[in-house]
Design a protein around this motif. Structure first.
Motif, PDB file in Angstrom:
ATOM      1  N   ARG A  41     -11.016  -7.329 -25.021  1.00  0.00           N
ATOM      2  CA  ARG A  41     -10.028  -8.176 -25.120  1.00  0.00           C
ATOM      3  C   ARG A  41      -9.964  -9.142 -26.213  1.00  0.00           C
TER       4      ARG A  41
ATOM      5  N   ASP B 238      -3.481 -16.474 -25.651  1.00  0.00           N
ATOM      6  CA  ASP B 238      -2.361 -16.555 -24.824  1.00  0.00           C
ATOM      7  C   ASP B 238      -1.317 -17.475 -25.580  1.00  0.00           C
TER       8      ASP B 238
ATOM      9  N   ASP C 243       7.667 -12.532 -25.922  1.00  0.00           N
ATOM     10  CA  ASP C 243       6.458 -13.236 -25.294  1.00  0.00           C
ATOM     11  C   ASP C 243       5.845 -13.155 -24.216  1.00  0.00           C
ATOM     12  N   LYS C 244       6.332 -12.329 -23.406  1.00  0.00           N
ATOM     13  CA  LYS C 244       5.866 -12.087 -21.948  1.00  0.00           C
ATOM     14  C   LYS C 244       4.701 -10.832 -22.017  1.00  0.00           C
ATOM     15  N   ILE C 245       4.466 -10.254 -23.130  1.00  0.00           N
ATOM     16  CA  ILE C 245       3.559  -9.111 -22.974  1.00  0.00           C
ATOM     17  C   ILE C 245       2.227  -9.910 -22.723  1.00  0.00           C
ATOM     18  N   ASP C 246       1.396  -8.770 -22.152  1.00  0.00           N
ATOM     19  CA  ASP C 246      -0.141  -9.422 -21.656  1.00  0.00           C
ATOM     20  C   ASP C 246      -1.145  -9.331 -22.548  1.00  0.00           C
ATOM     21  N   ALA C 247      -2.296  -9.840 -22.399  1.00  0.00           N
ATOM     22  CA  ALA C 247      -3.571  -9.932 -23.388  1.00  0.00           C
ATOM     23  C   ALA C 247      -3.794  -8.407 -23.772  1.00  0.00           C
ATOM     24  N   ASP C 248      -3.810  -7.771 -22.919  1.00  0.00           N
ATOM     25  CA  ASP C 248      -4.233  -6.380 -23.237  1.00  0.00           C
ATOM     26  C   ASP C 248      -3.398  -5.635 -24.342  1.00  0.00           C
ATOM     27  N   ARG C 249      -1.975  -5.613 -24.069  1.00  0.00           N
ATOM     28  CA  ARG C 249      -1.180  -5.141 -25.080  1.00  0.00           C
ATOM     29  C   ARG C 249      -1.205  -5.911 -26.511  1.00  0.00           C
ATOM     30  N   LYS C 250      -1.316  -7.289 -26.382  1.00  0.00           N
ATOM     31  CA  LYS C 250      -1.605  -8.086 -27.806  1.00  0.00           C
ATOM     32  C   LYS C 250      -2.584  -7.709 -28.453  1.00  0.00           C
TER      33      LYS C 250
ATOM     34  N   ASP D 138       2.363 -15.519 -30.176  1.00  0.00           N
ATOM     35  CA  ASP D 138       3.544 -14.648 -30.083  1.00  0.00           C
ATOM     36  C   ASP D 138       3.744 -13.769 -31.065  1.00  0.00           C
TER      37      ASP D 138
END
Length: 233
Positions: A58, A202, A211-218, A205
């Motif tokens: 991550r 975190d 802006d709600k996607i989690d850290a793994d998807r980012k 964006d």
């Protein structure tokens, strides 16, 4: 970051060797170039052979680049990097300049309200200007972030002086009122400064994504953008 640092970063995230990443980019060069990946298609980039079943590490934070028009670099340290709502409603060089023209602003956490000579302006949608969108409110982006760009291959101060170097908001205002001097007079006093800064994941964006996607998807999206950029730098 230079190209080699980008390769090293991708290799570290994937837990692999830099030569593996280079081989993937070379073998997939045609696809990467031809697909013109953007926010609508970046997730179609197939990384299966590169990831090889491993979960990427991550990303904790990333360095992004911001370009800001200021009279001097000292003002960057004094004022910091500003969201539009901050730049317009607090005492800043930009708000002082606009106050001289009769414009003042307030912010209610959802929308910037613009007044001209102490009378609220009901901003309309007009062709060629995004002023209404920038101020926010119903059916707008409500985007009050500080914009940062991941990949900037070249930056020349002198190349973006004048109108090109004026804050986007002033250009929107100038077009709305059909008065280019609103942007030009401010830009004539300014240089554009290139400011890299570090952002925790975190607080990031990604344009084109919720802006709600989690850290793994980012991490996955940013990894794909970096690989995409490696074919172009």
């Amino acid at each position: 970051m230079g190209k080699n640092e980008m390769y090293l970063s991708v290799a570290e995230i994937l837990g692999t060797d830099i030569e593996v990443v280079k081989k993937f980019v070379i073998e997939n060069a045609d696809e990467i170039v031809d697909y013109h990946y953007d926010e609508h298609s970046i997730e179609q980039m197939n990384l299966d052979s590169l990831i090889n079943g491993n979960a990427p590490k991550r990303i904790d934070s990333l360095i992004v680049n911001h370009i800001t028009p200021r009279e001097s670099k000292e003002s960057i340290w004094q004022e910091g990097l500003l969201t539009l709502s901050h730049a317009l409603t607090k005492k800043t060089a930009l708000s002082d300049y606009l106050k001289e023209l009769g414009f003042t602003f307030s912010f209610d956490e959802k929308q910037i309200v613009m007044s001209m000579n102490d009378k609220i302006v009901e901003v309309e949608n007009k062709l060629g200007t995004n002023l209404k969108m920038r101020l926010g409110g119903e059916k707008t982006l409500n985007d009050y972030n500080v914009n940062g760009y991941l990949f900037v291959s070249e930056f020349e101060q002198e190349a973006i002086r004048g109108w090109l170097g004026s804050p986007e908001f002033l250009k929107s205002l100038a077009i709305y009122y059909n008065k280019n001097s609103i942007a030009d007079n401010y830009a004539d006093k300014c240089y554009n400064y290139f400011v890299p800064f570090e952002v925790p994941l975190d607080k990031v964006d990604i344009e084109g994504f919720s802006d709600k996607i989690d850290a793994d998807r980012k991490t996955d999206i940013l990894l794909r953008y970096t690989i995409n950029a490696l074919e172009r730098v």
